[in-house]
Design an enzyme around this catalytic site. Structure first.
Site, mmCIF file in Angstrom:
data_model
loop_
_atom_site.group_PDB
_atom_site.id
_atom_site.type_symbol
_atom_site.label_atom_id
_atom_site.label_comp_id
_atom_site.label_asym_id
_atom_site.label_seq_id
_atom_site.Cartn_x
_atom_site.Cartn_y
_atom_site.Cartn_z
ATOM 1 N N SER A 162 -1.923 -1.353 -2.169
ATOM 2 C CA SER A 162 -3.169 -0.677 -2.546
ATOM 3 C C SER A 162 -2.910 0.245 -3.716
ATOM 4 O O SER A 162 -1.779 0.705 -3.929
ATOM 5 C CB SER A 162 -3.691 0.136 -1.357
ATOM 6 O OG SER A 162 -4.707 1.043 -1.741
ATOM 7 N N TYR A 188 -0.850 7.283 4.080
ATOM 8 C CA TYR A 188 -1.298 5.959 3.665
ATOM 9 C C TYR A 188 -0.619 5.555 2.359
ATOM 10 O O TYR A 188 -0.117 4.431 2.223
ATOM 11 C CB TYR A 188 -2.817 5.954 3.490
ATOM 12 C CG TYR A 188 -3.375 4.613 3.065
ATOM 13 C CD1 TYR A 188 -3.342 3.518 3.923
ATOM 14 C CD2 TYR A 188 -3.945 4.443 1.808
ATOM 15 C CE1 TYR A 188 -3.855 2.290 3.542
ATOM 16 C CE2 TYR A 188 -4.466 3.221 1.420
ATOM 17 C CZ TYR A 188 -4.412 2.139 2.287
ATOM 18 O OH TYR A 188 -4.919 0.915 1.899
#
Length: 323
Positions: A162, A188
Site C-alpha cells: 500500500s 499499518y
C-alpha cells in the site's frame, strides 16, 4: 530499473488484464478472497483458466463467493480453505493440507488501522496478520511453489502492499509497539513496508528456483478494509478523496480496477522472471523520496539490507512461537 510498458491504466479491470492469458493447468491460492479486491482477483484467475483456492477466515462467505465465481467463469473446481492469518495453527493447517504444486500465491488478505491487539502468538495484530501470517504461509508453501516452477514459466508470489508504507519503515527495535505509544497508522505502514520487503528478499532467495515475488499498491478503493475507521475518519477520507479527484491528483477505483495490478503480477508474461519490485496501475512504480498522492514507492520499502534482516527476524519469531 526497466519500466514495464503496457497499455494498462488506473481504469483497467482485473478481467481486462487476463484477456488472452491462458492459465490452464495452473493452480492459484488467494488469501482474503471473500471480500474486496480478493474476490475480483480470484474471479479473474478463474476466468483465465486457473484452478483457484480461496483461503478465507469466513468459509461460508468464501463458499458464496466461490459459487458466484463459478457461475460467471464456468469453472466448477474452486476450493474454499479455512485460513486465519492471526493464528499460526491455522496457517500451518492449511500448509499441511496442501498437496501438489502451486503456481500463483496472492497474499491479499489484510487488516488496516486496527485498535491495538495481539495475534494468537502475541504479536501486534497488523504486523502479525499482514506480514508474519503471510510469511508463514508462503515459506510453508515453498516446496509447492518450487514444484510449480519450470524453466518455461516460473511460480509467482504477489504481495499486496500500500501507499501506506510511506508512514513507517520496519522499526526493528520495536516491532510490536512495546516501547512506544501505539499508533494504528504507523502500525499499518510498518506492515505494508514489510509486505514490500518480503517480495525483495523472497526473490533474492528463491529466484534461482524459478520463484519470484513482487509487491503492489492496488489504489484508492472503498472496501471492508476501512471497517475500523470511525465515522469521522471515513467522512474526512471521503472529502479528501473528492478534493484529490477534483484536482487530478488521483482517482478512486472500483474493486475490479483495484484487483488489476495483483492479477497483472500474477499472470502477465511481461513480468515473467521479474521480482523484488513494487508496482501500481500495472506499471513499476517510481522510487521517490516523498509520495505524490498515492503514487511512488519510498526507498525504505525496497531496501535489500532491511529485506534480508526482516526475513531473518521473521524466521526467528516463527521458530520461537512454534517451540
Amino acid at each position: 530499473m526497466t519500466k514495464t510498458e503496457n497499455d494498462h491504466t488506473d481504469r483497467t479491470t482485473a478481467l481486462e488484464v487476463v484477456e488472452g492469458v491462458d492459465l490452464t493447468g495452473r493452480r492459484a491460492l488467494v488469501t482474503g478472497a471473500s471480500s474486496g479486491i480478493g474476490v475480483e482477483t480470484a474471479r479473474a484467475l478463474a476466468h483465465a483458466g486457473a484452478q483457484v483456492t480461496l483461503a478465507v477466515r469466513d468459509t461460508e462467505a468464501g463458499r458464496r463467493v466461490a459459487d458466484d465465481i463459478a457461475a460467471t467463469s464456468g469453472r466448477d473446481d474452486l476450493v474454499v480453505a479455512a485460513l486465519d492469518l492471526s493464528d499460526l495453527a491455522s496457517v500451518d493447517a492449511l500448509v499441511a493440507s496442501w498437496e501438489g504444486p502451486l503456481h500463483v500465491l496472492v497474499n491479499n488478505a489484510g487488516v488496516m488501522d486496527t485498535p491495538f491487539g495481539r495475534t494468537a502468538q502475541g504479536w501486534e495484530t497488523q504486523f502479525g496478520v499482514n506480514h508474519l501470517g503471510h510469511f508463514a504461509l508462503t515459506t510453508g508453501l515453498h516446496a509447492a511453489l518450487a514444484a510449480g516452477a519450470s524453466p518455461e514459466r516460473g511460480a509467482r508470489a504477489v504481495s499486496v502492499s500500500s501507499s501506506g508504507h510511506a508512514a513507517s519503515p520496519v522499526v526493528f527495535d520495536d516491532l510490536f509497539f512495546e516501547r512506544r505509544a501505539y499508533d494504528p497508522g504507523l502500525a499499518y505502514g510498518q506492515s505494508k513496508t514489510a509486505n514490500s520487503l518480503f517480495a525483495v528478499e523472497l526473490t533474492r532467495r528463491w529466484g534461482s528456483e524459478g520463484i519470484t515475488a513482487n509487491a503492489l499498491m492496488p489504489g484508492g478503493i472503498w472496501t471492508p478494509l476501512q471497517r475500523h475507521w470511525s465515522d469521522e475518519q471515513r467522512a474526512a477520507a471521503e472529502e479528501q478523496s473528492r478534493r484529490a479527484e477534483q484536482s487530478g491528483a488521483f482517482r478512486m477505483k472500483s474493486v475490479e480496477q483495484g484487483a488489476a495490478t495483483s492479477v497483472f503480477l500474477a499472470t502477465s508474461p511481461q513480468v515473467e522472471g521479474i521480482g523484488g519490485r513494487y508496482f501500481e496501475d500495472c506499471h513499476e512504480a517510481e522510487v521517490v523520496e516523498r509520495l505524490d498522492g498515492l503514487a511512488g514507492v519510498l526507498p525504505h520499502a525496497l531496501d535489500p539490507e532491511d529485506a534480508r534482516r526482516l526475513w531473518e527476524v521473521s524466521e526467528e519469531l516463527l521458530s520461537d512461537a512454534r517451540r
